[in-house]
Design an enzyme around this catalytic site. Structure first.
Site, mmCIF file in Angstrom:
data_model
loop_
_atom_site.group_PDB
_atom_site.id
_atom_site.type_symbol
_atom_site.label_atom_id
_atom_site.label_comp_id
_atom_site.label_asym_id
_atom_site.label_seq_id
_atom_site.Cartn_x
_atom_site.Cartn_y
_atom_site.Cartn_z
ATOM 1 C CD1 TRP A 185 42.400 -68.804 -83.969
ATOM 2 C CD2 TRP A 185 41.099 -67.295 -84.983
ATOM 3 N NE1 TRP A 185 42.678 -68.837 -85.318
ATOM 4 C CE2 TRP A 185 41.895 -67.929 -85.962
ATOM 5 C CE3 TRP A 185 40.201 -66.292 -85.389
ATOM 6 C CZ2 TRP A 185 41.826 -67.607 -87.312
ATOM 7 C CZ3 TRP A 185 40.125 -65.958 -86.738
ATOM 8 C CH2 TRP A 185 40.924 -66.624 -87.689
ATOM 9 C CD GLU A 226 39.912 -71.554 -82.250
ATOM 10 O OE1 GLU A 226 39.454 -70.420 -82.026
ATOM 11 O OE2 GLU A 226 39.356 -72.384 -83.002
ATOM 12 C CE LYS A 228 42.312 -71.691 -89.502
ATOM 13 N NZ LYS A 228 41.317 -70.668 -89.833
ATOM 14 C CG ASP A 259 38.235 -75.312 -84.684
ATOM 15 O OD1 ASP A 259 38.027 -76.264 -85.465
ATOM 16 O OD2 ASP A 259 37.621 -74.236 -84.757
ATOM 17 C CG HIS A 262 41.793 -74.800 -86.082
ATOM 18 N ND1 HIS A 262 41.820 -73.663 -85.316
ATOM 19 C CD2 HIS A 262 40.819 -74.596 -87.003
ATOM 20 C CE1 HIS A 262 40.893 -72.826 -85.729
ATOM 21 N NE2 HIS A 262 40.277 -73.365 -86.756
ATOM 22 C CG HIS A 286 36.045 -73.531 -81.196
ATOM 23 N ND1 HIS A 286 36.531 -72.444 -81.876
ATOM 24 C CD2 HIS A 286 35.398 -73.035 -80.111
ATOM 25 C CE1 HIS A 286 36.204 -71.339 -81.218
ATOM 26 N NE2 HIS A 286 35.527 -71.669 -80.140
ATOM 27 C CG ASP A 294 35.481 -75.194 -94.565
ATOM 28 O OD1 ASP A 294 35.845 -74.065 -94.173
ATOM 29 O OD2 ASP A 294 34.403 -75.705 -94.221
HETATM 30 C C1 RNT Z 1 39.022 -69.714 -86.949
HETATM 31 C C2 RNT Z 1 38.727 -70.166 -85.575
HETATM 32 C C3 RNT Z 1 37.835 -69.261 -84.772
HETATM 33 C C4 RNT Z 1 36.712 -68.662 -85.592
HETATM 34 C C5 RNT Z 1 35.746 -67.831 -84.801
HETATM 35 C C6 RNT Z 1 34.838 -67.041 -85.677
HETATM 36 O O1 RNT Z 1 39.687 -70.637 -87.695
HETATM 37 O O2 RNT Z 1 38.209 -71.457 -85.613
HETATM 38 O O3 RNT Z 1 37.371 -69.935 -83.664
HETATM 39 O O4 RNT Z 1 36.006 -69.654 -86.280
HETATM 40 O O5 RNT Z 1 36.423 -67.044 -83.917
HETATM 41 ZN ZN ZN Z 2 37.429 -72.289 -83.793
#
Ligand code: RNT
Ligand code: ZN
Length: 429
Positions: A185, A226, A228, A259, A262, A286, A294
């Site tokens: 990420w 990952e 976002k 995640d 995200h 995640h 947040d």
């Molecule tokens: C950030 C991502 C990532 C981090 C970690 C610390 O938005 O979610 O996974 O939280 O790598």
């Molecule tokens: Zn993450």
């Protein structure tokens, strides 16, 4: 075993059996599900390599709860403490900045030996380790770009860091006999509307191709990417968007990491699992809890967590899914945050496993939507708590909120005695 826990379990077992659900079998399945505890919850994402660098990369921790770990020994002790309150065998997820070394070593020069302390700790416990290159909180990431940076020298620094990370991951997998998942990420993106969306994505694609050109043994290590939607300071454009990584992972045989925090506020990842795993082999989750802007609140047993668990169970997707946690809350006891997050995730999985899936699927095919709605709702108040208590007691970990007393005691005995500015503050309990 306490008589009340046993009796309540027997009663619950009888109720579930009426719908063809064998609770003993369910508990065997639950015990086999590993959850990866993210080390970065233990110290507010500071790491050990660059202690003076503040957290950057569009992620933020609020709160300064006393007692956070500041050495590898403290962090491992805290993880041990958390694991003693969580049933089952799990994994620990490390970021590269958590290297256990006295050497002054930059990220592109990291080697497996810098993590020997972690391997030595994990091995006798049968714990697996996962890994993440750290592409933030570093002078070379200060302008918000890493692998997609226009400057080839900066890109190559980060490429080397990711290559080094994959070698570390392979060593973890080989040494511990459990596949290590490396999640890539990076925060790359623009605060305001870019003119050129194409070029950073083309550079990111090429950098990733260079990183993954190194052959690693997939028995020991696999890679995930990952996406976002936005971060702090990258509100308008993130290079590694969902579509970017869908395309990348599908075309390169990599795992997609979803995640939960995200995506758009009303968009959920539970509805994506069956689509993505229809066309890929593996998935990384995640597990996190988005609250407004947040993406990283402590995981609780909410509707979306239950829906994620149901999808994994109903679609038989668990064997192909790696479950990791990802949140950081600096306003509560750091160890309690892990315990709450993992136990909530396990409870969601338990509830999903206790549903009479075959019966519900049959009802749906018969188009009896009245019964479907009625039964799903009734099952929400079936006594899964009695099954959970029995599971905890069987595993020798605290039943119900008993663990909170352990956390409070440990806070007084250990955490409050730790050095550092944050530990000086008084704790209100
Ligand atoms: C950030 C991502 C990532 C981090 C970690 C610390 O938005 O979610 O996974 O939280 O790598
Ligand atoms: Zn993450």
């Amino acid at each position: 075993m306490s008589e009340t826990v046993k009796q309540a379990y027997q009663e619950a077992k009888r109720l579930y059996a009426k719908h063809g659900v064998d609770t003993d079998e369910v508990l065997i399945k639950l015990a086999a599900i590993k959850i990866s505890l993210h080390c970065w919850q233990g110290d507010d994402v500071k790491g050990f390599l660059f202690r003076d660098k503040k957290l950057e990369g569009g992620i933020a921790v609020t709160g300064s709860y006393p007692g956070r770990a500041s050495t590898p020994e403290e962090l491992r002790a805290d993880l041990d403490e958390a694991l003693s309150m969580i049933p089952g065998k799990h994994k620990v997820n490390l970021h590269a900045i958590y290297a256990d070394t006295d050497e002054e070593v930059d990220l592109d020069r990291l080697e497996p030996r810098h993590f020997q302390g972690w391997i030595d700790w994990a091995k006798p416990k049968g714990l697996g380790l996962d890994f993440n290159p750290t592409l933030f909180s570093h002078p070379k990431a200060e302008d918000g770009f890493t692998l997609s940076h226009p400057d080839p020298e900066i890109r190559s620094f980060w490429i080397e860091h990711c290559r080094a990370s994959r070698r570390i991951a392979e060593t973890f997998g080989r040494e511990l006999g459990q596949t290590c998942v490396t999640n890539h990420w990076m925060p790359d993106g623009y605060k305001d509307t870019p003119v050129d969306r194409w070029s950073p994505r083309a550079r990111l694609r090429d950098s990733l191709d260079e990183i993954f050109a190194d052959e690693i043994d997939e028995t020991y290590a696999i890679d995930a990417v990952e996406s976002k939607l936005f971060g702090l300071g990258s509100e308008s454009y993130v290079v590694g968007s969902h579509e970017f990584y869908m395309g990348y992972a599908m075309s390169r045989g990599k795992a997609i990491c979803l995640d939960a925090g995200h995506f758009h506020p009303t968009e959920v990842i539970s509805n994506k699992l069956s689509s993505i795993l229809m066309f890929t082999d593996r998935l990384l989750l995640h597990v996190s809890r988005p609250v407004r802007w947040d993406s990283d609140h402590v995981v609780t047993l909410d509707d979306e967590l239950l829906e994620i668990a149901r999808e994994l169970v109903r679609g038989d997707l668990l064997p192909r899914t790696h479950i990791g946690l990802d949140f950081f809350d600096g306003s509560i006891n750091h160890i309690a945050a892990w315990v709450i997050g993992v136990r909530s995730t396990q409870k969601a999985l338990l509830r999903a496993l206790l549903e009479p899936i075959e019966e519900l699927k049959r009802i749906e095919v018969e188009r009896d939507y009245t019964s479907r709605l009625a039964l799903v709702e009734e099952f929400k108040s079936y006594p899964f708590g009695a099954v959970w208590d029995y599971f905890c007691e069987q595993a020798g970990v605290p039943v119900r909120e008993e663990w909170l007393a352990q956390v409070k005691n440990h806070e007084q005995e250990v955490l409050q005695k730790r050095g550092g500015a944050s530990a000086q503050r008084r704790v209100h309990s």
